[in-house]
Design a protein around this motif. Structure first.
Motif, PDB file in Angstrom:
ATOM      1  N   PHE A  39       0.822  -1.208   0.000  1.00 16.82           N
ATOM      2  CA  PHE A  39       0.000   0.000   0.000  1.00 16.82           C
ATOM      3  C   PHE A  39       0.859   1.262   0.000  1.00 16.82           C
ATOM      4  CE2 PHE A  39      -3.784  -2.530   0.908  1.00 16.82           C
ATOM      5  CZ  PHE A  39      -4.700  -1.872   0.103  1.00 16.82           C
ATOM      6  N   GLU A  40       1.999   1.228   0.663  1.00 19.12           N
ATOM      7  CA  GLU A  40       2.909   2.380   0.598  1.00 19.12           C
ATOM      8  C   GLU A  40       3.321   2.644  -0.850  1.00 19.12           C
ATOM      9  OE1 GLU A  40       6.138   1.448   3.240  1.00 19.12           O
ATOM     10  OE2 GLU A  40       4.949   1.889   5.029  1.00 19.12           O
ATOM     11  N   ARG A  41       3.626   1.585  -1.557  1.00 16.86           N
ATOM     12  CA  ARG A  41       4.014   1.708  -2.975  1.00 16.86           C
ATOM     13  C   ARG A  41       2.850   2.218  -3.814  1.00 16.86           C
ATOM     14  NH1 ARG A  41       8.112   1.883  -6.672  1.00 16.86           N
ATOM     15  NH2 ARG A  41       7.687   0.612  -8.470  1.00 16.86           N
ATOM     16  N   ILE A  42       1.664   1.691  -3.564  1.00 15.91           N
ATOM     17  CA  ILE A  42       0.480   2.148  -4.298  1.00 15.91           C
ATOM     18  C   ILE A  42       0.268   3.639  -4.075  1.00 15.91           C
ATOM     19  CG2 ILE A  42      -2.046   2.037  -4.364  1.00 15.91           C
ATOM     20  CD1 ILE A  42      -1.718  -1.028  -3.860  1.00 15.91           C
ATOM     21  N   TYR A  43       0.302   4.072  -2.815  1.00 15.86           N
ATOM     22  CA  TYR A  43       0.069   5.495  -2.525  1.00 15.86           C
ATOM     23  C   TYR A  43       1.159   6.386  -3.113  1.00 15.86           C
ATOM     24  CZ  TYR A  43      -3.800   4.282   0.529  1.00 15.86           C
ATOM     25  OH  TYR A  43      -4.994   3.816   1.023  1.00 15.86           O
ATOM     26  N   GLU A  44       2.363   5.843  -3.234  1.00 18.38           N
ATOM     27  CA  GLU A  44       3.461   6.600  -3.841  1.00 18.38           C
ATOM     28  C   GLU A  44       3.232   6.802  -5.343  1.00 18.38           C
ATOM     29  OE1 GLU A  44       7.967   5.475  -5.134  1.00 18.38           O
ATOM     30  OE2 GLU A  44       7.342   4.836  -3.132  1.00 18.38           O
ATOM     31  N   LYS A  45       2.750   5.757  -6.009  1.00 13.59           N
ATOM     32  CA  LYS A  45       2.618   5.787  -7.475  1.00 13.59           C
ATOM     33  C   LYS A  45       1.230   6.184  -7.985  1.00 13.59           C
ATOM     34  CE  LYS A  45       6.807   4.468  -8.244  1.00 13.59           C
ATOM     35  NZ  LYS A  45       7.759   5.353  -8.891  1.00 13.59           N
ATOM     36  N   GLU A  46       0.226   6.066  -7.151  1.00 12.44           N
ATOM     37  CA  GLU A  46      -1.151   6.303  -7.597  1.00 12.44           C
ATOM     38  C   GLU A  46      -1.373   7.686  -8.207  1.00 12.44           C
ATOM     39  OE1 GLU A  46      -5.212   5.900  -8.502  1.00 12.44           O
ATOM     40  OE2 GLU A  46      -3.475   4.603  -8.529  1.00 12.44           O
ATOM     41  N   PRO A  47      -0.815   8.754  -7.650  1.00  9.63           N
ATOM     42  CA  PRO A  47      -1.045  10.063  -8.283  1.00  9.63           C
ATOM     43  C   PRO A  47      -0.537  10.125  -9.736  1.00  9.63           C
ATOM     44  CG  PRO A  47      -0.172  10.363  -6.074  1.00  9.63           C
ATOM     45  CD  PRO A  47      -0.080   8.895  -6.391  1.00  9.63           C
ATOM     46  N   ILE A  48       0.466   9.330 -10.039  1.00  9.54           N
ATOM     47  CA  ILE A  48       1.022   9.303 -11.391  1.00  9.54           C
ATOM     48  C   ILE A  48       0.213   8.372 -12.290  1.00  9.54           C
ATOM     49  CG2 ILE A  48       3.071   8.687 -12.759  1.00  9.54           C
ATOM     50  CD1 ILE A  48       4.672   9.243 -10.090  1.00  9.54           C
ATOM     51  N   ILE A  49      -0.114   7.201 -11.772  1.00 13.90           N
ATOM     52  CA  ILE A  49      -0.777   6.166 -12.570  1.00 13.90           C
ATOM     53  C   ILE A  49      -2.279   6.387 -12.655  1.00 13.90           C
ATOM     54  CG2 ILE A  49      -1.258   3.688 -12.695  1.00 13.90           C
ATOM     55  CD1 ILE A  49       1.485   3.291 -11.316  1.00 13.90           C
ATOM     56  N   ASP A  50      -2.899   6.791 -11.542  1.00 12.77           N
ATOM     57  CA  ASP A  50      -4.346   6.996 -11.462  1.00 12.77           C
ATOM     58  C   ASP A  50      -5.103   5.759 -11.950  1.00 12.77           C
ATOM     59  OD1 ASP A  50      -6.655   8.417 -10.833  1.00 12.77           O
ATOM     60  OD2 ASP A  50      -6.799   9.308 -12.829  1.00 12.77           O
ATOM     61  N   GLY A  51      -4.759   4.608 -11.374  1.00 10.25           N
ATOM     62  CA  GLY A  51      -5.322   3.350 -11.846  1.00 10.25           C
ATOM     63  C   GLY A  51      -6.331   2.687 -10.929  1.00 10.25           C
ATOM     64  N   TYR A  52      -6.562   3.228  -9.747  1.00 11.78           N
ATOM     65  CA  TYR A  52      -7.464   2.592  -8.790  1.00 11.78           C
ATOM     66  C   TYR A  52      -8.708   3.438  -8.574  1.00 11.78           C
ATOM     67  CZ  TYR A  52      -3.556  -0.426  -7.559  1.00 11.78           C
ATOM     68  OH  TYR A  52      -2.527  -1.318  -7.601  1.00 11.78           O
ATOM     69  N   LEU A  53      -9.849   2.765  -8.580  1.00  8.79           N
ATOM     70  CA  LEU A  53     -11.090   3.443  -8.214  1.00  8.79           C
ATOM     71  C   LEU A  53     -11.278   3.414  -6.703  1.00  8.79           C
ATOM     72  CD1 LEU A  53     -13.483   2.037 -10.950  1.00  8.79           C
ATOM     73  CD2 LEU A  53     -12.384   4.279 -10.882  1.00  8.79           C
ATOM     74  N   THR A  54     -10.963   2.256  -6.112  1.00 10.01           N
ATOM     75  CA  THR A  54     -11.146   2.059  -4.676  1.00 10.01           C
ATOM     76  C   THR A  54      -9.982   1.244  -4.126  1.00 10.01           C
ATOM     77  OG1 THR A  54     -13.542   1.982  -4.978  1.00 10.01           O
ATOM     78  CG2 THR A  54     -12.694   1.124  -2.912  1.00 10.01           C
ATOM     79  N   LEU A  55      -9.488   1.650  -2.982  1.00 11.58           N
ATOM     80  CA  LEU A  55      -8.477   0.883  -2.267  1.00 11.58           C
ATOM     81  C   LEU A  55      -9.073   0.455  -0.933  1.00 11.58           C
ATOM     82  CD1 LEU A  55      -5.315   3.048  -2.965  1.00 11.58           C
ATOM     83  CD2 LEU A  55      -5.828   0.796  -3.900  1.00 11.58           C
ATOM     84  N   CYS A  56      -9.041  -0.817  -0.678  1.00 11.89           N
ATOM     85  CA  CYS A  56      -9.646  -1.372   0.543  1.00 11.89           C
ATOM     86  C   CYS A  56      -8.547  -1.739   1.539  1.00 11.89           C
ATOM     87  CB  CYS A  56     -10.496  -2.579   0.188  1.00 11.89           C
ATOM     88  SG  CYS A  56     -11.819  -2.220  -0.974  1.00 11.89           S
ATOM     89  N   ASN A  57      -7.765  -0.735   1.935  1.00 13.02           N
ATOM     90  CA  ASN A  57      -6.630  -1.030   2.797  1.00 13.02           C
ATOM     91  C   ASN A  57      -7.036  -1.532   4.181  1.00 13.02           C
ATOM     92  OD1 ASN A  57      -7.484   1.611   3.152  1.00 13.02           O
ATOM     93  ND2 ASN A  57      -5.498   2.308   3.879  1.00 13.02           N
TER      94      ASN A  57
END
Length: 66
Positions: free
Chosen positions: A30-48
């Motif tokens: 999840f740390e990696r996802i949150y780091e890259k998500e602003p660039i990739i914008d690939g998730y609608l929902t994250l169920c952390n």
């Protein structure tokens, strides 16, 4: 080895061999996802919260030897 660069089998083995916990894996991913998500914008929902709860349940089962 960095968890984000490991295969699913390597992660599974690491958890079973207690090199790291399932919760540590989820937290790392999840740390990696949150780091890259602003660039990739690939998730609608994250169920952390759900993922962490499942990881904690897995860790408890492993600790009990299940």
């Amino acid at each position: 080895m960095e968890i984000g660069k490991m295969t699913a089998q390597e992660i599974r083995s690491g958890i079973i061999e207690k090199q790291f916990t399932a919760k540590e894996v989820i937290t790392s991913l999840f740390e990696r996802i949150y780091e890259k998500e602003p660039i990739i914008d690939g998730y609608l929902t994250l169920c952390n919260k759900d993922a962490l709860a499942q990881a904690e349940q897995t860790d408890r089962k492993i600790k009990r030897g299940e």
